[in-house]
Every structure is written in C-alpha cells, then in structure tokens.
Design a protein around this motif. Structure first.
Motif, mmCIF file in Angstrom:
data_model
loop_
_atom_site.group_PDB
_atom_site.id
_atom_site.type_symbol
_atom_site.label_atom_id
_atom_site.label_comp_id
_atom_site.label_asym_id
_atom_site.label_seq_id
_atom_site.Cartn_x
_atom_site.Cartn_y
_atom_site.Cartn_z
ATOM 1 N N LYS A 43 0.848 -1.187 0.000
ATOM 2 C CA LYS A 43 0.000 0.000 0.000
ATOM 3 C C LYS A 43 0.890 1.245 0.000
ATOM 4 C CE LYS A 43 -4.311 -1.534 0.405
ATOM 5 N NZ LYS A 43 -5.289 -1.326 1.425
ATOM 6 N N THR A 88 -6.670 -2.003 -2.621
ATOM 7 C CA THR A 88 -7.493 -3.119 -2.138
ATOM 8 C C THR A 88 -8.033 -3.911 -3.331
ATOM 9 O OG1 THR A 88 -8.074 -1.781 -0.237
ATOM 10 C CG2 THR A 88 -9.537 -3.631 -0.735
ATOM 11 N N ARG A 91 -4.756 -5.653 -5.719
ATOM 12 C CA ARG A 91 -3.672 -6.508 -5.206
ATOM 13 C C ARG A 91 -3.792 -7.977 -5.617
ATOM 14 N NH1 ARG A 91 -5.640 -5.557 1.091
ATOM 15 N NH2 ARG A 91 -7.714 -6.356 0.647
ATOM 16 N N ALA A 105 0.129 -6.049 2.134
ATOM 17 C CA ALA A 105 -0.729 -4.869 1.999
ATOM 18 C C ALA A 105 -2.026 -5.013 2.791
ATOM 19 C CB ALA A 105 -1.028 -4.627 0.515
ATOM 20 N N THR A 106 -1.919 -4.998 4.111
ATOM 21 C CA THR A 106 -3.090 -5.077 5.006
ATOM 22 C C THR A 106 -4.100 -6.146 4.546
ATOM 23 O OG1 THR A 106 -4.265 -3.252 3.863
ATOM 24 C CG2 THR A 106 -2.903 -2.646 5.746
ATOM 25 N N PHE A 107 -3.574 -7.287 4.153
ATOM 26 C CA PHE A 107 -4.366 -8.351 3.529
ATOM 27 C C PHE A 107 -4.726 -9.380 4.608
ATOM 28 C CE2 PHE A 107 -4.403 -11.685 -0.066
ATOM 29 C CZ PHE A 107 -5.602 -11.214 -0.576
ATOM 30 N N THR A 108 -6.008 -9.494 4.876
ATOM 31 C CA THR A 108 -6.472 -10.388 5.946
ATOM 32 C C THR A 108 -6.441 -11.859 5.520
ATOM 33 O OG1 THR A 108 -7.920 -8.662 6.781
ATOM 34 C CG2 THR A 108 -8.456 -10.909 7.441
ATOM 35 N N ARG A 113 -9.650 -16.999 1.058
ATOM 36 C CA ARG A 113 -8.418 -16.604 0.362
ATOM 37 C C ARG A 113 -7.349 -17.686 0.442
ATOM 38 N NH1 ARG A 113 -8.310 -10.386 2.648
ATOM 39 N NH2 ARG A 113 -9.755 -9.506 1.132
ATOM 40 N N GLY A 154 -13.230 -5.963 -2.939
ATOM 41 C CA GLY A 154 -11.980 -6.673 -2.639
ATOM 42 C C GLY A 154 -11.649 -6.764 -1.173
ATOM 43 N N THR A 155 -12.594 -6.398 -0.304
ATOM 44 C CA THR A 155 -12.314 -6.508 1.134
ATOM 45 C C THR A 155 -13.161 -7.591 1.788
ATOM 46 O OG1 THR A 155 -14.050 -4.989 1.829
ATOM 47 C CG2 THR A 155 -11.894 -4.036 1.391
ATOM 48 N N THR A 156 -12.837 -7.805 3.054
ATOM 49 C CA THR A 156 -13.547 -8.793 3.853
ATOM 50 C C THR A 156 -14.830 -8.206 4.456
ATOM 51 O OG1 THR A 156 -12.085 -8.025 5.607
ATOM 52 C CG2 THR A 156 -11.508 -10.096 4.565
ATOM 53 N N TYR A 180 -11.507 3.863 -0.778
ATOM 54 C CA TYR A 180 -11.966 4.315 0.531
ATOM 55 C C TYR A 180 -12.315 5.800 0.538
ATOM 56 C CZ TYR A 180 -10.653 -0.197 2.462
ATOM 57 O OH TYR A 180 -10.585 -1.536 2.739
ATOM 58 N N ASP A 198 -11.305 -1.725 8.219
ATOM 59 C CA ASP A 198 -10.380 -1.990 9.324
ATOM 60 C C ASP A 198 -10.133 -0.673 10.073
ATOM 61 O OD1 ASP A 198 -10.311 -4.309 7.935
ATOM 62 O OD2 ASP A 198 -8.149 -4.319 7.561
ATOM 63 N N ILE A 201 -7.624 1.657 8.756
ATOM 64 C CA ILE A 201 -8.036 2.387 7.554
ATOM 65 C C ILE A 201 -8.941 3.553 7.943
ATOM 66 C CG2 ILE A 201 -9.335 2.207 5.374
ATOM 67 C CD1 ILE A 201 -8.305 -0.746 5.280
ATOM 68 N N GLU A 220 -9.091 -8.974 12.231
ATOM 69 C CA GLU A 220 -8.496 -9.022 10.883
ATOM 70 C C GLU A 220 -7.010 -9.325 11.051
ATOM 71 O OE1 GLU A 220 -10.264 -8.261 7.806
ATOM 72 O OE2 GLU A 220 -11.962 -8.569 9.142
ATOM 73 N N TYR A 222 -3.566 -9.852 9.572
ATOM 74 C CA TYR A 222 -2.847 -9.580 8.331
ATOM 75 C C TYR A 222 -1.730 -10.611 8.120
ATOM 76 C CZ TYR A 222 -4.932 -4.838 8.466
ATOM 77 O OH TYR A 222 -5.806 -3.776 8.496
#
Ligand code: GLU
Length: 260
Positions: A43, A88, A91, A105-108, A113, A154-156, A180, A198, A201, A220, A222
């Motif tokens: 990010k 987001t 990625r 990149a803050t990826f949960t 996934r 693309g987020t949770t 965002y 998150d 964020i 979350e 990461y």
C-alpha cells in the motif's frame, strides 16, 4: 542394438522429464533469485503500514520493513526489493497475473483466500469497525438495522457484515465503492450512513464530523500472501515471520511504527 538405443533414449528422456518436474516445483524461488529482486505489492496510502511520502516519493512502513526482511532472507540484502503500489481492488489481480511475488498490503487471512494463496502466520491483528457521522442517530452496531453501508470491492467487510446481519436478524443496504476516499465522501454527503473498514483504515479518513463506534466486528489478521504454487517462497516467508516473532524484532518494528 536398436532396442538398446531406444531404451537408453527413453531413460534419458524420462530423466529430463523428471528434471523438468523438479525444476517446476522449485522454480518459484529460482525465478526470484535469477531476477535479482523480490517484487512486493504494498500500500502507498496507509500511514504506518505502507505509505508514500509525497515530498520524497519514498515508500515506508511496517509492511515495507517486513518485505525488506524477506528480501534479506532470500538475497542476504534487504534492498533487493521492488515495491509495486497496490490498492485493495488491484492486489489480488496483480499477484494472480504474476506481476508480484508477494502481497504485503493489510491483507487479511481468510479461509476463502487460503484456497488461492499461501499465507504467512499473522504479523498484525486489526479489527473491522464502523464509522458514522457524529450528527447521525447511529450510536452502536445495534442501531445500524436498515442503514446503508459503504464498503470497498476486494475486502472482507461485506462478508463479515453479512454474518453479523444473520446472527442479529438485522438488514443492511450495501453500496460498493472503488476506493476508501469515495466512501468517505459518500458518508460526508449522507449518501451512506456508515463507512465500514479496518480500524487502521478508518483512522486515516476520520475528521471532526465523524466518529468510530466502539463495536469491533472481527479480528483481521494480516498475513503475507504468495501464490499457492509458489511453495518454496511460501516457506521462506513463513520462516521470516516466525523468526521476526521469536526474536522480538516484529514487536520492535510495530513499536517503531506506533502500532502497539
Ligand atoms: N484487511 C481487509 C482485507 O484484507 C481490508 C484491507 C484493505 O482494504 O486493504 O480485506
């Protein structure tokens, strides 16, 4: 004689075949070594995690330091690292299309996934939270029934909220945005009632007219992701995160970036 020659050729070809198979499964780390740099998707708009300083154009942060530790493990040199800015939304596509070796990149880490990616053990735990306008009548999760919620593709977020809705018999109206900053504008102009993301964020988008509610909806965790087929790379990444944890270096880095 012909039969013997045929037999020898067959054995040689089979050997070559086996070599190819072996080379294939070990290819991921060789590919990176041959290229001479590890390519990490990071990010550039997340202060503390991955942020590009507009004055210097330098990208820095907790996740950049972690990517540097992985480059150091592979090359013995933390600078053998190429940073590719990701969002987001972009990625996963960039990793999948071979433009990246890893996502940092803050990826949960999620079970869904995990079907596609190797994930390292978690290096940071955040929580999904809700941001609303101070002048709205939403004061907690309980008062969110029927409200409109902005999430990013693309987020949770949406999956977590769906579960919350199921468990609490609430209904939400979802609106998806590309970034965002767009949700922030939508919240400010009352086009949506709530911005969900998150906490790390949300804290970048909050201003005096908004507040983050006390409810945390999920943990979350990461993790660093690589493609499922890149087995060796996945193992190296796991080793690095485990070493950073056991040596205490990970908490030092978290402190350095004010993340504790
Ligand atoms: N951690 C959340 C996720 O992986 C959101 C982070 C982000 O948008 O970068 O979906």
């Amino acid at each position: 004689m012909k039969k013997i020659t045929f037999l020898i050729c067959t054995v040689i070809f089979m050997g070559m075949g086996l070599n190819l198979v072996y080379a294939d499964s070990a290819q991921d780390i060789y590919k990176i070594k041959n290229r001479g740099v590890l390519v990490a998707g990071v990010k550039t708009d997340m202060e503390k995690f991955g942020y590009k300083d507009p004055k210097t154009d330098n990208i820095d942060g907790f996740e950049i330091d972690i990517a540097r530790a992985i480059a150091k493990k592979i090359f013995g040199d933390a600078n053998k690292l190429e940073l590719i800015p990701v969002t987001t939304q972009s990625r996963e596509y960039l990793l999948y299309s071979g433009k990246l070796d890893i996502i940092a990149a803050t990826f949960t880490i999620t079970t869904q996934r995990e079907q596609f990616y190797n994930f390292s053990p978690p290096y940071y735990t955040d929580g999904l939270a809700l941001m609303v306008r101070k002048d709205s009548n939403i004061k907690s999760l309980k008062t969110l029934n029927g409200k409109s919620i902005g999430t990013v593709y693309g987020t949770t977020s949406r999956a977590v909220l769906r579960e919350v809705a199921e468990q609490s018999s609430m209904k939400f109206k979802f609106f998806s945005f590309g970034a965002y900053s767009e949700i922030k504008s939508a919240l400010a102009s009352s086009a949506v009632d709530c911005f969900v993301a998150d906490k790390s964020i949300l804290s970048q988008y909050i201003d005096d007219s908004m507040m983050i509610l006390d409810d945390t909806l999920s943990a979350e965790n990461y993790g660093i992701a690589s493609l499922k087929g890149d087995t060796q790379l996945g193992e190296v990444v796991n080793e690095v995160i485990n070493e950073l944890k056991s040596s205490g270096e990970l908490s030092k880095l978290a402190k350095k970036w004010n993340l504790e």
